[in-house]
Write a protein that holds these residues in place. Structure first.
Motif, mmCIF file in Angstrom:
data_model
loop_
_atom_site.group_PDB
_atom_site.id
_atom_site.type_symbol
_atom_site.label_atom_id
_atom_site.label_comp_id
_atom_site.label_asym_id
_atom_site.label_seq_id
_atom_site.Cartn_x
_atom_site.Cartn_y
_atom_site.Cartn_z
ATOM 1 N N THR A 160 0.849 -1.184 0.000
ATOM 2 C CA THR A 160 0.000 0.000 0.000
ATOM 3 C C THR A 160 0.889 1.240 0.000
ATOM 4 N N PRO A 161 0.421 2.377 -0.535
ATOM 5 C CA PRO A 161 1.257 3.576 -0.571
ATOM 6 C C PRO A 161 1.710 4.008 0.818
ATOM 7 N N ALA A 162 2.937 4.492 0.895
ATOM 8 C CA ALA A 162 3.471 5.044 2.138
ATOM 9 C C ALA A 162 3.441 6.569 2.063
ATOM 10 N N LEU A 163 3.427 7.201 3.207
ATOM 11 C CA LEU A 163 3.365 8.657 3.253
ATOM 12 C C LEU A 163 4.599 9.255 2.588
ATOM 13 N N PRO A 164 4.434 10.034 1.505
ATOM 14 C CA PRO A 164 5.591 10.598 0.807
ATOM 15 C C PRO A 164 6.040 11.928 1.401
ATOM 16 N N CYS A 165 6.046 12.011 2.718
ATOM 17 C CA CYS A 165 6.373 13.261 3.399
ATOM 18 C C CYS A 165 7.650 13.102 4.220
ATOM 19 N N ALA A 166 8.343 14.204 4.394
ATOM 20 C CA ALA A 166 9.491 14.214 5.290
ATOM 21 C C ALA A 166 9.014 14.118 6.738
ATOM 22 N N ILE A 167 9.894 13.634 7.615
ATOM 23 C CA ILE A 167 9.618 13.691 9.055
ATOM 24 C C ILE A 167 9.998 15.097 9.498
ATOM 25 N N GLY A 168 9.009 15.886 9.840
ATOM 26 C CA GLY A 168 9.222 17.319 10.030
ATOM 27 C C GLY A 168 9.870 17.682 11.347
ATOM 28 N N ASP A 169 10.133 18.958 11.470
ATOM 29 C CA ASP A 169 10.705 19.525 12.691
ATOM 30 C C ASP A 169 9.576 20.169 13.472
ATOM 31 N N SER A 170 8.993 19.436 14.409
ATOM 32 C CA SER A 170 7.839 19.959 15.149
ATOM 33 C C SER A 170 8.230 21.114 16.070
ATOM 34 N N ASP A 171 9.524 21.267 16.349
ATOM 35 C CA ASP A 171 9.954 22.418 17.144
ATOM 36 C C ASP A 171 9.881 23.716 16.337
ATOM 37 N N LEU A 231 -0.787 14.900 11.235
ATOM 38 C CA LEU A 231 -0.840 16.357 11.125
ATOM 39 C C LEU A 231 0.324 16.786 10.251
ATOM 40 N N LEU A 232 0.014 17.498 9.162
ATOM 41 C CA LEU A 232 1.013 17.817 8.145
ATOM 42 C C LEU A 232 1.175 19.308 7.956
ATOM 43 N N LEU A 233 2.412 19.709 7.677
ATOM 44 C CA LEU A 233 2.683 20.988 7.036
ATOM 45 C C LEU A 233 2.767 20.661 5.555
ATOM 46 N N SER A 234 1.936 21.295 4.733
ATOM 47 C CA SER A 234 1.837 20.834 3.354
ATOM 48 C C SER A 234 1.534 21.970 2.395
ATOM 49 N N GLU A 240 5.405 17.742 5.299
ATOM 50 C CA GLU A 240 6.155 17.266 6.457
ATOM 51 C C GLU A 240 5.169 16.728 7.494
ATOM 52 N N LEU A 241 5.488 15.576 8.064
ATOM 53 C CA LEU A 241 4.719 15.029 9.177
ATOM 54 C C LEU A 241 5.215 15.685 10.461
ATOM 55 N N VAL A 242 4.349 16.438 11.139
ATOM 56 C CA VAL A 242 4.775 17.152 12.348
ATOM 57 C C VAL A 242 4.090 16.651 13.611
ATOM 58 N N GLY A 243 3.075 15.789 13.480
ATOM 59 C CA GLY A 243 2.423 15.306 14.685
ATOM 60 C C GLY A 243 1.318 14.306 14.394
ATOM 61 N N ALA A 288 14.195 12.685 7.924
ATOM 62 C CA ALA A 288 14.014 13.834 8.809
ATOM 63 C C ALA A 288 14.512 15.121 8.173
ATOM 64 N N VAL A 289 13.742 16.181 8.358
ATOM 65 C CA VAL A 289 14.172 17.514 7.922
ATOM 66 C C VAL A 289 15.386 17.954 8.715
ATOM 67 N N ARG A 290 15.404 17.612 10.001
ATOM 68 C CA ARG A 290 16.521 17.974 10.882
ATOM 69 C C ARG A 290 16.903 16.753 11.712
ATOM 70 N N PRO A 291 17.713 15.845 11.163
ATOM 71 C CA PRO A 291 18.053 14.603 11.876
ATOM 72 C C PRO A 291 18.677 14.835 13.243
ATOM 73 N N GLU A 292 19.402 15.929 13.391
ATOM 74 C CA GLU A 292 20.074 16.185 14.667
ATOM 75 C C GLU A 292 19.087 16.425 15.808
ATOM 76 N N ALA A 293 17.808 16.647 15.495
ATOM 77 C CA ALA A 293 16.806 16.850 16.538
ATOM 78 C C ALA A 293 16.448 15.546 17.240
ATOM 79 N N PHE A 294 16.791 14.399 16.644
ATOM 80 C CA PHE A 294 16.466 13.098 17.215
ATOM 81 C C PHE A 294 17.717 12.488 17.843
ATOM 82 N N THR A 295 17.616 12.112 19.095
ATOM 83 C CA THR A 295 18.793 11.581 19.788
ATOM 84 C C THR A 295 19.259 10.268 19.176
#
Length: 300
Positions: A160-171, A231-234, A240-243, A288-295
């Motif tokens: 099935t199709p997967a979400l074609p969105c980046a993992i966003g920076d919710s901060d 929840l997307l910024l689009s 981007e998936l933000v939540g 991820a849009v900002r990989p450094e945000a994830f430990t």
């Protein structure tokens, strides 16, 4: 020499015909210009927009528990929510939409409504993704009840199709900024509702259900079965998936709140433990849009 048209008078027949001809030529010319434009330059009812391609990875998710009541036969309780397919095989939703504790609450309420003395019931729950072609059984991978997030895996033979969105920076969410809530109805198909960020943290009312630092508030309300909606910024070019939508409280403001995607992913990594599900967390870091945000990205 031009002849003046008297007030309230009309043009002569010959001049009137020429005037009509000029209007017709002008309309025809405008139509030809519009037809000559490329598809992106004019609206098209049949051409799918970028947004339409973003919502194909969101489906209803159902968790069922079947149990036996002595002398009354078999009964089934169902929980419903919304889940999102990520990276072709993983399914993300909120834990309370697939919770054994909520199933037990449902059994207790059902028995009370039917006048059945409540007793501990033995049951086995099963979770399904409700696809257009039928329901697909999901394999539970990891969940974090405290942050209210759960991850499943699709069967290998289900595509099935997967979400074609980046993992966003919710901060990076901003007060008043636009957010889209995406869900899917079994009959209507994809549903999209626009909202704005009403607050960057949870309120006093939401804090009893979710730590305020991991949530943000939206200018819309949810109904039963919408928990887990992405929840997307689009826009038409990217998303981007933000939540994940988590809950709503009814009052004069009728506001909902969502879990920030960074907190959701960190909670899954904590619950999984070191070295588990490397494929999923590596995919998160790459998307991820900002990989450094994830430990867990910096640790790899």
């Amino acid at each position: 020499m031009r002849r003046a048209v008297p007030p309230g008078g009309t043009m002569e027949p010959t001049r009137l015909n020429l005037f009509r001809l000029a209007i017709a030529i002008g309309i025809f010319g405008c139509a030809m210009i519009l037809l000559a434009l490329p598809p992106a330059g004019r609206a098209s009812a049949s051409a799918p927009s970028g947004l339409a391609s973003y919502v194909t990875a969101t489906f209803p998710v159902a968790t069922e528990a079947t149990y036996e009541v002595p002398g009354r036969g078999t009964r089934t309780i169902t929980l419903e929510g919304i889940a999102t397919v990520l990276f072709d095989r993983y399914v993300l939703t909120v834990a309370h939409a697939v919770s054994r504790a909520r199933l037990e609450e449902g059994i207790r309420y059902s028995e009370q409504s039917a006048g059945i003395p409540h007793a501990a019931r033995s049951f086995q729950e099963s979770t399904y993704l409700l696809l257009p072609a039928g329901r697909a059984p999901l394999e539970p991978l990891v969940r974090n009840e405290e942050v209210d997030v759960a991850l499943f895996e699709l069967p290998r033979d289900v595509s099935t199709p997967a979400l074609p969105c980046a993992i966003g920076d919710s901060d990076a969410l901003r007060l008043g900024g636009p957010v889209l809530l995406v869900e899917r109805d079994v009959v209507a198909g994809p549903l999209v509702r626009p909202a704005a960020v009403a607050a960057l943290r949870g309120s006093k009312k939401t804090a009893t259900l979710a730590p305020s630092g991991q949530t943000f508030i939206l200018t819309l309300g949810l109904v039963a079965g919408e928990s887990g909606s992405p929840l997307l910024l689009s826009d038409e070019r990217s998303c981007e998936l933000v939540g994940l939508a988590q809950g709503t409280y009814v009052g004069p403001r009728q506001l909902a709140w969502g879990i920030r995607v960074r907190e959701a992913m960190e909670a899954l990594a904590e619950a999984a433990g070191p070295g588990r599900l490397p494929g999923f967390f590596e995919a998160v870091c790459q998307a991820a849009v900002r990989p450094e945000a994830f430990t867990f990205c910096s640790a790899r």
